[in-house]
Design an enzyme around this catalytic site. Structure first.
Site, short mmCIF file in Angstrom:
data_model
loop_
_atom_site.label_atom_id
_atom_site.label_comp_id
_atom_site.label_asym_id
_atom_site.label_seq_id
_atom_site.Cartn_x
_atom_site.Cartn_y
_atom_site.Cartn_z
N ASP A 109 17.71 -40.47 -18.81
CA ASP A 109 18.84 -39.52 -18.73
C ASP A 109 19.70 -39.94 -17.54
O ASP A 109 19.30 -40.80 -16.74
CB ASP A 109 18.30 -38.10 -18.52
CG ASP A 109 19.42 -37.06 -18.38
OD1 ASP A 109 20.40 -37.15 -19.14
OD2 ASP A 109 19.35 -36.19 -17.49
N SER A 110 20.85 -39.29 -17.40
CA SER A 110 21.69 -39.57 -16.24
C SER A 110 21.09 -38.98 -14.96
O SER A 110 21.53 -39.32 -13.87
CB SER A 110 23.08 -38.94 -16.47
OG SER A 110 22.93 -37.55 -16.69
N CYS A 155 19.36 -37.75 -23.30
CA CYS A 155 20.69 -37.44 -22.78
C CYS A 155 21.63 -37.39 -23.99
O CYS A 155 21.74 -38.36 -24.73
CB CYS A 155 21.13 -38.53 -21.81
SG CYS A 155 22.81 -38.33 -21.20
N GLU A 167 22.25 -30.08 -11.20
CA GLU A 167 21.72 -31.24 -10.47
C GLU A 167 21.66 -30.93 -8.97
O GLU A 167 20.78 -31.38 -8.26
CB GLU A 167 22.60 -32.46 -10.76
CG GLU A 167 22.01 -33.77 -10.39
CD GLU A 167 20.96 -34.32 -11.37
OE1 GLU A 167 20.25 -35.24 -10.95
OE2 GLU A 167 20.85 -33.87 -12.53
N CYS A 219 23.11 -30.37 -23.91
CA CYS A 219 22.97 -31.22 -22.73
C CYS A 219 21.56 -30.96 -22.21
O CYS A 219 21.13 -29.80 -22.12
CB CYS A 219 24.01 -30.83 -21.68
SG CYS A 219 23.78 -31.63 -20.08
N1 DGL Z 1 21.98 -34.63 -19.37
C1 DGL Z 1 23.14 -35.24 -19.93
C2 DGL Z 1 23.34 -34.83 -21.38
O1 DGL Z 1 22.40 -34.40 -22.03
C3 DGL Z 1 24.48 -35.06 -19.28
C4 DGL Z 1 24.73 -34.80 -17.88
C5 DGL Z 1 25.82 -35.70 -17.33
O2 DGL Z 1 27.02 -35.42 -17.49
O3 DGL Z 1 25.42 -36.73 -16.78
O4 DGL Z 1 24.42 -34.94 -21.89
#
Ligand code: DGL
Length: 276
Positions: A11-12, A74, A155, A187
Site C-alpha cells: 500500500d502507499s 491499495c 496517516e 480506500c
Molecule cells: N490506501 C490507498 C488506497 O486504498 C490510498 C491512500 C493514498 O492516497 O495514498 O487508495
C-alpha cells in the site's frame, strides 16, 4: 516449498494494514511481507505514470523476497497499475489479488440498489467501482465521491479525533451521497475510521466490510491453487520507504510487538527481473 513462502502485500502507507490484518485473522498460518510506501504517500493525488512506477518497483521487491502471491492492498494502485503489476507477477507465476474486484462482485449480487463510494481522487477519476459493479449488474446506481483529505488525516494519526470528524462530516453531507443505501470505503485507510462512518449514519445504511470480503476471496483462491501454507511458523516482516511512528504503532497493534520493521529505499530503480 512454494506454499510456505510469504504473501506480499503493499500500500502507499498504513492503510493496507487493514487488509493484512484480516488476512492474518483468516489465514493465521501464512507469513506476510508488507511494504508501505510512506515516502510517496498519498498516491491518490499522483499521476497514473508515477503510481505505475512505484507499484512496479514494489512488485519486483516483493517477488525478489520470494513472495508466492501479491496483494495490492491499495485502491489507488489497483485502479492505476493492476495491469502492470499483473504483467510482472504473472511472468513469475505469482498470482495478484486486488482490493476492488472481490468487493465489486459481492455488492453487484447483493440487495443494494444505490451504492456510494468514497475514495481518493485518483480512484474516483478512474470510475473503477462504477464500471466494475455496473458491468455485473446494470440496475445498480453508483455514486462516487473523492475524499482526498481522509488518507493523510488517518496517516497522521488524526482518526477518532475532532479533525477526522469534521472532515468526514463535510464529505458525507455531500449531496451526491444523500440517497445511498450502502457505502463502500474505497480506500484501505478508511476502515480505520469505520466507527466514525457508522456513527455518522446511525445504522441507516450498510457500510461494506471490504477487508473481510478481500481476505475471504484470497483464502479461497489460494486454497484452489493449492498454495495455502502447511506450517504454523508464520513470520511477519514490514518494510516502509519512510518510517512514520504511527505505522509502527499500528503494525504492532495488528501483528504483535514481535514484528520485523525496516526502512528501505527503493529509489534506485530495481531492474526488470529475469523472465519478465
Ligand atoms: N490506501 C490507498 C488506497 O486504498 C490510498 C491512500 C493514498 O492516497 O495514498 O487508495
Amino acid at each position: 516449498m512454494r506454499e510456505n513462502q510469504p504473501i506480499g502485500i503493499f500500500d502507499s502507507g498504513m492503510g493496507g494494514l487493514t487488509t493484512a490484518k484480516e488476512i492474518k485473522r483468516l489465514l493465521p498460518n501464512e507469513s506476510v511481507i508488507y511494504f508501505g510506501d510512506s515516502k510517496h504517500l498519498p498516491y491518490g493525488d499522483k499521476s497514473k505514470d508515477v503510481i505505475i512506477e512505484y507499484s512496479e518497483q514494489i512488485t519486483r521487491f516483493l517477488i525478489e523476497k520470494g513472495c508466492k502471491a501479491i496483494v495490492i492492498a491499495c485502491n489507488t494502485a489497483t485502479s492505476n497499475a493492476l495491469h502492470e503489476v499483473k504483467a510482472i507477477a504473472e511472468s513469475h507465476k505469482v498470482p495478484v489479488y486486488d482490493v476492488i474486484s472481490p468487493v465489486a462482485e459481492k455488492v453487484a449480487y447483493a440487495f443494494n440498489q444505490n451504492i456510494g463510494v468514497i475514495a481518493t481522487k485518483s480512484t474516483i477519476a478512474s470510475h473503477i467501482y462504477r464500471k466494475s459493479i455496473r458491468k455485473l449488474n446494470k440496475h445498480i446506481e453508483v455514486q462516487e465521491l473523492a475524499t482526498p483529505l481522509l488518507a493523510p488525516v488517518i496517516e497522521e494519526g488524526f482518526n477518532n479525533h475532532a479533525i477526522s470528524e469534521i472532515v468526514l462530516r463535510t464529505y458525507l453531507n455531500n449531496k451526491k451521497l444523500q440517497n445511498i443505501d450502502s457505502l463502500i470505503l474505497g480506500c484501505t485507510h478508511y476502515p480505520l475510521i469505520l466507527n466514525e462512518v457508522k456513527q455518522f449514519y446511525q445504522n441507516k445504511i450498510q457500510v461494506i466490510d471490504s477487508p473481510l470480503i478481500v481476505a475471504n476471496f484470497i483464502k479461497h483462491d489460494l486454497e484452489k491453487r493449492k498454495l495455502l501454507s502447511n506450517t504454523s511458523n508464520s513470520v511477519y516482516e514490514f518494510y516502509v520507504s519512510d518510517l512514520n511512528p504511527n505505522f509502527a504503532r499500528l503494525a504492532k497493534k495488528f501483528f504483535g510487538s514481535n514484528i520485523n520493521l525496516e526502512t528501505i529505499n527503493l529509489n534506485n530503480p530495481i531492474p526488470a527481473l529475469s523472465n519478465e
